[in-house]
Scaffold this active site. Sequence first.
Site, PDB file in Angstrom:
ATOM      1  N   THR A 136       0.583  -1.008  -0.117  1.00  0.00           N
ATOM      2  CA  THR A 136      -0.009   0.140   0.032  1.00  0.00           C
ATOM      3  C   THR A 136       0.746   1.293  -0.106  1.00  0.00           C
ATOM      4  OG1 THR A 136      -1.629   1.374   1.382  1.00  0.00           O
ATOM      5  CG2 THR A 136      -0.147  -0.288   2.444  1.00  0.00           C
ATOM      6  N   ASP A 137       0.221   2.167  -0.359  1.00  0.00           N
ATOM      7  CA  ASP A 137       0.979   3.837  -0.414  1.00  0.00           C
ATOM      8  C   ASP A 137       1.004   4.368   1.215  1.00  0.00           C
ATOM      9  OD1 ASP A 137      -1.937   4.516  -0.155  1.00  0.00           O
ATOM     10  OD2 ASP A 137      -1.791   5.996  -1.825  1.00  0.00           O
ATOM     11  N   GLU A 138       0.028   3.519   1.888  1.00  0.00           N
ATOM     12  CA  GLU A 138       0.113   4.088   3.293  1.00  0.00           C
ATOM     13  C   GLU A 138       1.445   4.004   3.964  1.00  0.00           C
ATOM     14  OE1 GLU A 138      -3.433   3.583   5.618  1.00  0.00           O
ATOM     15  OE2 GLU A 138      -4.541   3.063   4.043  1.00  0.00           O
ATOM     16  N   TYR A 162      -1.772  -0.310  11.146  1.00  0.00           N
ATOM     17  CA  TYR A 162      -2.066  -1.138   9.712  1.00  0.00           C
ATOM     18  C   TYR A 162      -0.846  -0.737   8.836  1.00  0.00           C
ATOM     19  CZ  TYR A 162      -3.241  -1.418   4.708  1.00  0.00           C
ATOM     20  OH  TYR A 162      -3.190  -1.674   3.585  1.00  0.00           O
ATOM     21  N   LYS A 166       2.253  -3.262   7.448  1.00  0.00           N
ATOM     22  CA  LYS A 166       2.642  -3.409   5.797  1.00  0.00           C
ATOM     23  C   LYS A 166       3.953  -3.223   5.528  1.00  0.00           C
ATOM     24  CE  LYS A 166       0.404  -4.837   2.786  1.00  0.00           C
ATOM     25  NZ  LYS A 166       0.080  -5.966   2.541  1.00  0.00           N
TER      26      LYS A 166
END
Length: 359
Positions: A136-138, A162, A166
């Site tokens: 993810t870009d997060e 989260y 990741k």
Amino acid sequence: MRTYLVTGGAGFIGSNYIHYMLKKYGNEIRIVNVDALTYAGNLENLREVEDLDNYTFIKADICDKEAIGKIFAENDIDRVVHFAAESHVDRSIKEPEVFVKTNVLGTAVMLNCAKAAWENADGSFKEGKKFLHVSTDEVYGSLENDGEYFYETTPYAPHSPYSASKASSDMLVRAYMDTYKFPANITNCSNNYGPYQFPEKLIPLIINNALQGKKLPVYGDGKNVRDWLYVEDHAKAIDMVQEKGRLFETYNIGGHNEKQNIEIVEIIIETLQEMLKEDDPRRALVSKDLITYVEDRKGHDRRYAIAPDKIKAEIGWEPETMFAEGIRKTIAWFFEHEEWMKNVTSGSYQEYYKKMYQI
């Protein structure tokens, strides 16, 4: 026949990927779908393909070394596409340990089992084997200024349990690529939307609530910005990375669709009003008056924006679905699958919804 092991294939992005691959390649490939069937995994997402000879579903937890090892031993796996993850920020704030277990330990188990199955006696790896880790870009944190973008070289700065889990799983994959020359790639994508998305996420939540005349919860001032990627475009990108990507590389996958959350909500309301027939009683329920601002999410990143320059330059992929088209396709799908939405929003979902939004 090339065999793909897809983890989390009963979830939103995983099931869309399976549909895309079977539609594109037909009987040229075989897919083994491994999913633990937690709340977001739904075999109804795959009803159309469940009877195909080249599709197999196995219920297993990616943290279970014996189960995953057995799958590799009994199937000559050529490609792994690793979607399986706990993925909702709100849930990670309430239950961070679950995210660490699934996203970090689960990825370690997948890497170890693939390595054991694919490694030659001299430490090299069998020809044609590839592992793709979907992220993810997060993991990059938050962008403070307009005009800034996430690149593959952007330092990691996760802010939620989260995104931290990741980021940790990404680092594990990088370590295996560096240490063992393990044949893998990492993709970091922006927010996905489209068919089969569980309604804890913004877009299906707003569609579902608006059609029932329920309040539409918006965090904070609603001005947090996300880049939106239509899920079928993402599935195509993953396939292209597996076919054309350079081993050991990371590729950012973005949609060129940056919008504030409040914009998304307003667009959905306007599109629903356009698409609902005049005599549909739900049309009278859909209104901007339903918008309800709620207390902001803890650690809420202000802006994400991906620059997919590398994947375009090296592989030739770019997003094909702009938001106005994608949201109409998504709403049309939900109109056609009302029973699916009723099924996934029954029972425990209602308790979760009340607890999370308190409205």
